[in-house]
Design an enzyme around this catalytic site. Structure first.
Site, PDB file in Angstrom:
ATOM      1  N   HIS A  60      -0.664   4.527  -7.463  1.00 26.75           N
ATOM      2  CA  HIS A  60      -1.528   5.708  -7.339  1.00 26.75           C
ATOM      3  C   HIS A  60      -2.800   5.598  -8.182  1.00 26.75           C
ATOM      4  CE1 HIS A  60       2.016   8.538  -6.008  1.00 26.75           C
ATOM      5  NE2 HIS A  60       1.848   7.484  -5.220  1.00 26.75           N
ATOM      6  N   LEU A  74       0.857  -1.176   0.000  1.00 26.24           N
ATOM      7  CA  LEU A  74       0.000   0.000   0.000  1.00 26.24           C
ATOM      8  C   LEU A  74       0.898   1.232   0.000  1.00 26.24           C
ATOM      9  CD1 LEU A  74      -2.668  -0.938   2.733  1.00 26.24           C
ATOM     10  CD2 LEU A  74      -2.952  -1.044   0.254  1.00 26.24           C
ATOM     11  N   ASP A  75       0.421   2.328  -0.615  1.00 28.93           N
ATOM     12  CA  ASP A  75       1.163   3.585  -0.540  1.00 28.93           C
ATOM     13  C   ASP A  75       1.400   3.949   0.919  1.00 28.93           C
ATOM     14  OD1 ASP A  75       1.091   3.813  -3.252  1.00 28.93           O
ATOM     15  OD2 ASP A  75      -0.532   5.289  -3.304  1.00 28.93           O
ATOM     16  N   MET A  76       2.493   4.642   1.173  1.00 29.03           N
ATOM     17  CA  MET A  76       2.814   5.066   2.534  1.00 29.03           C
ATOM     18  C   MET A  76       1.650   5.834   3.172  1.00 29.03           C
ATOM     19  SD  MET A  76       6.053   7.380   3.779  1.00 29.03           S
ATOM     20  CE  MET A  76       6.472   7.587   5.506  1.00 29.03           C
ATOM     21  N   THR A 116      -1.527   5.591   2.495  1.00 31.59           N
ATOM     22  CA  THR A 116      -2.770   4.825   2.567  1.00 31.59           C
ATOM     23  C   THR A 116      -2.753   3.893   3.760  1.00 31.59           C
ATOM     24  OG1 THR A 116      -2.891   4.865   0.149  1.00 31.59           O
ATOM     25  CG2 THR A 116      -4.278   3.262   1.271  1.00 31.59           C
TER      26      THR A 116
END
Length: 551
Positions: A492, A387-389, A391
């Site tokens: 993203h 997961l994105d940092m 999120t």
């Protein structure tokens, strides 16, 4: 001095920043917001610029303190505005490429002359006529020779028939006829070969001259670009000066990208240093419509691009007391990692917003490091997906190499179901829908992604509106709540599909890359559905975001 502006309204209630802005991740200081407001009013009054401004442009402001202790601001734009790179209200470029008698413009005109000569040669009637004749006569020559071969074949068949009925053997005239036809074919081949070669030679003479000019153009353009980069001698607060070639020599690309040094931020700092003023805070904001591929929103603040401005600003900020990079602040080091589900084979954790999935360049804690410490006997890579940092939400972790391989295969085959919940800053027209916007990285501003229908990779998302946002007095009071089910896993993906005008045109709340910064990115992975690698049972794990508790 008309480049230094003092605030029209009193700023006595606004405190000065303690440290200078970290340009790649920041919340604009109130003084920068006030300065940007004044720049905006100036732009609104420039009627002759409105058509160009609607197309969109990045502007910047820099708060400075003069040697006499006065606080004011400088303004700048990126690139060229209204066909010029110098305007009374804004700081000048680091180097003026438009100087009419300067070396750059003179050499640029020479290169333009080469372009014109190439175009003239390509359009010369004799050149185009030779190419047409070569194409036509090549076809005609083939037809002539094919017809001769057909006649020779028919003649040979007739001679064979006559030989089969002759009683005196092989008549001499049959041999002479065969020899004559073969010789005539050979003569025709040579004739057409010489004729086509003559036309090709004339074409080659043109092509060689065009290629020579292209090589000269390429050599002179590269030399001019290198010369130009060396004219951009960037200062820092220590008084040190380095040109762009020096600043980019240790980067991956080794050479500066086109337009380096012409963005608003370097212009602002260079002008302040030249005048001996102390930079206090900086911000860059977008004015106008969003570009076709990128996502920019009118009036929103954006971090400096890392590809084009990163090496420049890292040099120019030396000597200033700069804010820490918030992405390198280990806010979760002492927090316990929540385990939502666990058995002998795997676990599902709830990653908090602001924690990395896997280790990065800095010494910031990550999910991978946590689970490694928690399960020292585990084999394999453990972390199955990322997961994105920014999120939060559910992440699968495997305890063995075999389980990891099985789960990764499920992700690759797209049999894992993921569902996210997000708050959006805007109105979503359709209650539910399907989004397909291909994505690729922006090489000059990673990790930003852009929509690219030609070179982008497929990115597909289904969405459903759970709750529409509320407004009062024209201002949004509550966000629109949306559920996302991504069918692909591009970087993203949900953030771009939300913010892009061809998507939902409503950025996720707190998305500083594609929208407006807030206390966090309001995007949470709330559901995972997958087949257990050992038992074969279909598993469903859920964890609510808890966003509504913040309303």
């Amino acid at each position: 001095m008309d480049k230094l502006h003092y605030f029209a309204d009193s700023i006595s209630l606004l405190s000065l920043p303690e440290k200078f802005t970290y340009p790649f991740h920041y919340t604009p200081h109130p003084l920068c917001v006030a300065a940007a407001g004044e720049v905006g009013r100036y732009l609104e009054a420039k009627g002759e610029w409105q058509e160009e401004l609607r197309k969109g442009k990045m502007f910047g402001v820099l708060i400075v303190r003069t040697g006499g202790g006065k606080v004011g601001y400088l303004a700048a734009f990126s690139g060229i505005l209204a066909g010029k790179n110098q305007h009374a209200y804004f700081v000048p470029p680091v180097y003026d490429v438009q100087e009419p008698d300067g070396f750059f413009r003179i050499e640029e005109e020479q290169i333009s002359g080469i372009n014109r000569r190439i175009e003239e040669l390509q359009e010369e009637e004799r050149y185009k006529d030779c190419k047409r004749r070569l194409a036509d006569e090549t076809i005609f020559a083939g037809q002539v020779l094919d017809e001769m071969r057909c006649r020779m074949k028919a003649a040979k068949a007739e001679r064979d028939r006559q030989r089969s009925t002759a009683t005196l053997g092989n008549p001499e005239w049959l041999i002479r006829e065969s020899q004559f036809q073969k010789a005539e074919l050979k003569r025709q081949k040579q004739y057409w070969k010489n004729r086509l070669a003559s036309l090709q030679a004339e074409i080659d003479a043109y092509d060689m001259e065009i290629e020579r000019l292209r090589t000269e153009r390429k050599t002179r353009s590269a030399a001019l670009q290198q010369w130009l980069f060396k004219q951009f001698r960037m200062l820092n607060a220590l008084g040190e000066e380095q040109d762009l070639c020096d600043l980019f020599k240790d980067t991956v690309q080794k050479t500066p990208p086109a337009g380096a040094g012409e963005c608003a931020a370097p212009k602002l700092l260079q002008y302040a240093y030249r005048n001996g003023w102390q930079p206090l805070a900086m911000a860059e904001f977008w004015w106008g419509d969003s570009p076709k591929n990128e996502i920019r929103r009118h009036g929103y603040y954006y971090p400096a691009c890392k590809g084009k401005c990163g090496p420049i600003l890292r040099h120019m900020l030396q000597g200033l007391d700069v804010e820490e990079n918030p992405l390198e602040t280990d806010v979760h080091r002492d927090a316990e990692l929540e385990i939502v589900y666990e058995d002998e084979s795997l676990l599902v954790v709830n990653k908090p917003a602001g924690m990395l999935s896997v280790p990065g360049k800095s010494d910031v804690d990550s999910v991978y490091q946590r689970v490694r410490r928690m399960y020292p006997g585990a084999t394999g890579p453990m972390v199955v997906h990322r997961l994105d940092m920014a999120t939060s939400g559910l992440m699968l972790v495997a305890k063995t190499k075999e389980v990891h391989q099985n789960l990764q295969a499920q992700f690759k085959n797209r049999t894992v179901c993921k569902r996210y919940v997000a708050w959006l800053d805007g109105i979503v027209e359709e209650k539910e829908g399907h989004l397909e916007l291909p994505l690729r990285p922006d090489p000059e501003d990673r990790p930003r992604q852009v929509v690219d229908v030609v070179h982008g990779k497929p990115a597909v998302t289904d969405y459903r509106v759970l709750r529409y946002g509320g407004c009062k007095g024209g201002l949004r009071t509550t966000p629109t709540v949306v559920s996302f089910v991504p069918k692909t896993g591009r970087t993203h993906q949900l953030r771009v599909h939300s913010a892009h005008p061809l998507g939902l045109n409503a950025p996720i709340v707190g998305d500083e890359l594609y929208g407006k910064k807030a206390d966090r990115l309001y995007l949470h992975a709330e559901y995972l559905g997958f087949t257990h690698p050992v038992s074969g049972v279909y598993m469903e794990v859920e964890k609510e975001a808890g966003f509504d508790d913040l309303l």
